[in-house]
Scaffold this active site. Structure first.
Site, PDB file in Angstrom:
ATOM      1  N   ASN A 212       0.847  -1.193   0.000  1.00 26.52           N
ATOM      2  CA  ASN A 212       0.000   0.000   0.000  1.00 26.52           C
ATOM      3  C   ASN A 212       0.888   1.251   0.000  1.00 26.52           C
ATOM      4  OD1 ASN A 212       0.585   0.708   2.912  1.00 26.52           O
ATOM      5  ND2 ASN A 212      -0.402  -1.283   3.197  1.00 26.52           N
ATOM      6  N   ASP A 280      -3.539  -6.733   4.821  1.00 28.83           N
ATOM      7  CA  ASP A 280      -4.519  -7.640   5.441  1.00 28.83           C
ATOM      8  C   ASP A 280      -4.407  -9.062   4.907  1.00 28.83           C
ATOM      9  OD1 ASP A 280      -5.666  -5.657   7.042  1.00 28.83           O
ATOM     10  OD2 ASP A 280      -6.912  -4.954   5.388  1.00 28.83           O
TER      11      ASP A 280
END
Length: 409
Positions: A212, A280
């Site tokens: 990210n 995640d």
């Protein structure tokens, strides 16, 4: 609270209030503080080097190019010597110099080179203080991490009344006592902390990964703020372009599993701040070789849940930190989603991190957050520099830690 063996550097600026520096020096010396001073060119118009030296029993520094001591590199030596640096009076002009990072003389060079807390004590005409330019500089300096005391309301030398009067030497002395009391209290308790920051990379093959846009800046600033408070801090950092301070203990990792492993090694600690944007999910199978476009694995990419470091720390009954702080990066329903995460992960505090805009949040120098506790109390901080936000977050953590310790004892 004893101030014995404390070392304070006072920078005396220009302005009629400069004489009050002498009263502050007297108070500090009565309490066994070692005081050194820098007298600015404009400050010299109001007080003399002889009067200062007589009180401090130390040399008064003036010129950046002092042939008798420049071999020691004064601007570095002085900033490293001090436990705290105070600028009084801090004029509107001096604030402007600091806000643009100017280093034109010994005083401004010391401040720019400093790794210590810097306390600014403004003194100026009320209209000068309220001017938009001064208020902009004030906000900028807060963002940079400078501390302020005053100005206060009162009658000024020009005859006008309002906010702009310098805080009294006794008010400044009281601030200094509280500052060292809190800092020494943490040192005596030998408080330790672990902070996670940055993204993680979960590799699909030797060159491709899931990640990210986290820069790691907010976690880094929090770790630096904790360290300045006297907390023994370790930063566990994912891949980042940050030039980390040599004063901070750093553990560099790449994947979530590596981050979890390092965090476990560092337990027990008193404080855990999970600012990292941990991926995640991770690939269920990592290809040993670079996957080709024609590879069927691309069409059948299987993912599995990644290590949940925050939940592990929150639920850990054996070595749970006294304070567990999580971050919740949200684009919508910020408070609702963050409150749910606080409960689900068993946090003491959650930092609701608004990432709905490009000018704050991930991969920029600014952030916009809300601090939520278990009772549902919310402190919202508008868009500000991440360094400024870090100071507020850390103060909140320290206050909670000391209150909780007091209640236990």
């Amino acid at each position: 609270m004893s101030l014995k063996e404390k070392k304070i550097l006072i920078i005396i600026g220009g302005g009629i209030s400069a004489y009050k520096a002498l009263d502050l020096i007297r108070l500090l010396k009565k309490n066994y503080v070692d005081v050194k001073t820098i007298l600015t060119k404009s400050g010299k118009e109001f007080v003399t080097p002889l009067s200062i030296t007589t009180l401090t029993k130390n040399k008064t520094f003036e010129d950046i190019f002092d042939k008798n001591s420049e071999a020691e590199i004064d601007h570095i030596a002085l900033s490293r010597w001090a436990d705290l640096i105070i600028v009084l009076p801090t004029t509107a002009n001096f604030m402007t110099k600091l806000s643009i990072g100017k280093a034109e003389d010994l005083a401004t060079t010391v401040l720019l080179a400093s790794n210590k807390d810097i306390l600014l004590v403004p003194a100026m005409n009320v209209r000068m203080w309220l001017h938009k330019a001064t208020q902009k500089n004030f906000k900028t300096l807060l963002d940079f991490g400078y501390k302020f005391i005053g100005p206060v309301d009162g009658e000024m030398a020009c005859g006008e009344y309002g906010k702009g009067k310098m805080s009294s030497p006794r008010q400044i002395f009281s601030y200094i006592k509280d500052y060292f009391k809190n800092k020494d209290s943490l040192k005596k308790k030998n408080i330790s902390a672990v902070v996670t920051t940055g993204p993680t990379r979960e590799y699909l093959d030797p060159i491709r990964f899931i990640s990210n846009e986290s820069s790691g800046k907010q976690g880094y600033e929090i770790a630096m703020a904790l360290s300045k408070f006297g907390v023994k801090t370790t930063l566990v950092a994912g891949p980042s372009n940050i030039n980390f301070s040599k004063d901070l203990k750093i553990k560099k990792v790449t994947t979530a599993n590596e981050m979890m492993s390092e965090v476990k090694k560092l337990l027990p600690v008193d404080i855990a701040v999970c600012a990292a944007a941990v991926s995640d999910f991770k690939p269920k199978i990592i290809s040993k070789n670079k996957m080709k476009k024609s590879d069927k694995k691309f069409n059948k990419l299987e993912l599995e849940k990644n290590s949940d470091i925050l939940e592990y720390l929150g639920k850990n009954n054996r070595s749970r930190p006294k304070i567990v702080v999580g971050f919740s990066a949200e684009t919508e329903n910020l408070i609702k989603n963050s409150t749910e995460k606080l409960k689900k992960k068993y946090c003491d505090l959650i930092i609701a991190n608004d990432i709905s805009k490009k000018d704050f949040g991930f991969n920029v120098d600014y952030n916009k957050i809300s601090i939520i506790d278990k009772k549902g109390n919310i402190d919202s901080i508008p868009k500000s520099k991440k360094s400024f936000i870090a100071n507020i977050v850390v103060k909140k953590i320290i206050e909670k830690l000391l209150i909780d310790d007091k209640n236990i004892n």
